[in-house]
Design a protein around this motif. Sequence first.
Motif, short mmCIF file in Angstrom:
data_model
loop_
_atom_site.label_atom_id
_atom_site.label_comp_id
_atom_site.label_asym_id
_atom_site.label_seq_id
_atom_site.Cartn_x
_atom_site.Cartn_y
_atom_site.Cartn_z
N GLU A 231 24.87 14.12 73.10
CA GLU A 231 25.32 12.66 73.78
C GLU A 231 24.54 12.66 75.18
O GLU A 231 24.06 13.64 75.67
N LYS B 41 34.20 15.89 64.20
CA LYS B 41 34.41 15.55 65.57
C LYS B 41 35.82 14.89 65.91
O LYS B 41 36.52 15.06 66.90
N GLU C 114 29.54 8.36 78.24
CA GLU C 114 28.62 8.42 76.83
C GLU C 114 27.85 7.24 76.89
O GLU C 114 28.48 6.23 76.58
N HIS D 141 24.24 8.14 71.89
CA HIS D 141 24.49 9.32 71.12
C HIS D 141 23.76 9.13 70.08
O HIS D 141 23.35 8.50 69.33
MG MG Z 1 29.69 8.87 70.42
#
Ligand code: MG
Length: 561
Positions: free
Chosen positions: A209, A275, A405, A408
Amino acid sequence: MRLSKYFVPTLRENPSDAEVVSHKLMVRAGMIRKVAAGIYNYLPMGLRVIRKVENIIRKYMNEAGAIEILMPAVVPAELWKESGRWNVYGKELLRFKDRHDRDFCMGPTHEEVVTDIVRNEIKSYKDLPVNLYQIQTKFRDEVRPRFGLMRGREFIMKDAYSFDVDDEGAEKSYGLMRDAYCKIFESCGLKYKVVEADSGAIGGNFSHEFMVTAETGEDFVISCDSCDYAANVEKAPVIDNFEEDDEVEKPIEKIETKNQKTVEEVAKFLNVETKKVVKTMILKAGDEIVAVMIRGDHELNLAKIKNFLNAPFVEFATPEEIVKATNGPLGFSGPIGINVKIYADNAVKKLKNYVVGGNEKDIHLINVNHTRDFKVTAFSDFINAKPGDKCPKCGGTYVITKGIEVGHIFKLGTKYSKSMNATYLDKDGKQQYIVMGCYGIGVGRTAAAAIEQNHDEKGIIWPIQIAPFEVVIIPINTDDEDVVNLSETLYKKLLKKNVEVIIDDRNERAGVKFNDADLVGYPIRVNIGKKTLENGEVEIVIRKTGDKINCKKDDALSEIL
Ligand code: MG
Ligand code: ATP
Ligand code: MG
Ligand code: MG
């Protein structure tokens, strides 16, 4: 551009629903306006910034060999059913039917659509590798849209997908994207970290990320104070967790952890990336389940989880609930991140006797994932890195920061090519699965993150690369012929030199113009006023430093350039 003929509705007051500075300033600077929760109009100033970010992205994506396409926002359910995601994606996926009663969704990401393109068009190893990207509007029905463009429901994303013949090729494509992302975020003037992220169960895949460091970030980044290691909290490994276990007050040995499923098992069952299921644990007293803990995305299907774990009570706590229950900020004093479990009342009552640190009656058990509350190694699966832990790479010390973020990247492997049957013929004429990667950047979020990092009490301080205009000219005395003439001449000269310049030719007081200029955040401001002009001078103000340079009017152009 002439401000008198442009459309920049600035506001003095902060919008009441804005919590973070980028949201406040984007609204006040007349860049965006809300239409519905998480859905925005981009007004001219906002759109210019968005386009600039997009063009920086384009430049480096093209340079890395990626090819731009445009896929539809509306996607037929069939593709999502093929990949298996139709049933597991949860409420973030906005689904609807057309007039023929056929299922569709608004694409929240486009692995299915792009895999469909490639499986139809690509036949041979000779056609690979290929990397297709688009800059397109996505829709995710976020539980809590907020922070303006940072967490919208409708938002613009650059998403790219690489297709290779094998792992080695896919890793090369991944590396190219990683480098391109660094260039992109540097070009946007951002301070960021590349952070190891969780990549899911299947071996050989990995993920990073790109985190812009900012207090308002919703993500936690663990990084080492001595080496360059950084990872998101879920991913960072820890060593020596159990030894320093001196704070145990009431160890819960009496509760056995039976039936504990691994993260991978749960993820596999639910057909989601691991995740999304960060941790799981079932606590049993004797044969009775007293608590179930799952950390993962809100979009997980609760009913399914209940079923799978054979647990009577599973519910997610919201971050707000956690903050309330733990009496403190989200972070290491309580369960980290967003999603924690809550227990049925009677379960909590049963557990209460055994658990330290529950600081709100009958609601919440804090620190259940911390070694100091529990003695037993059975919880090893449950440990996250925390500040002060030792970095396994160099022995340095972990520190924690908050991050946004913005990007990614993900080596997907054959997840989609297998489920959707995307194959090619290799040199020997044998059919093989294509190896994929996917790569996302939030365009609006990147612009917002730039504001989070670059602002002061007066407004935005745009990095020049993504500023809506590079220069603003402010004629201070609009009734003075010399002032107006010089302003106009300089404006035209700058236009000729391809400088992105705007002239504030509105019939407003100088103070109003200055305030607006500071709010919108043009990097360079040229003040042209009667007083300085009497000495043949104009004033150049640098937004970032506040530095003022007086220069001869004839030198203004060269000074700016
Ligand atoms: Mg992500
Ligand atoms: P988050 O963890 O913030 O929910 P994500 O991990 O779900 O993001 P990805 O699926 O990795 O997001 O999408 C790629 C990029 O799209 C993200 O890195 C982010 O920059 C952007 N993005 C994701 N969700 C949103 C949103 N709701 N609003 C704006 N940008 C978003
Ligand atoms: Mg998300
Ligand atoms: Mg994320």
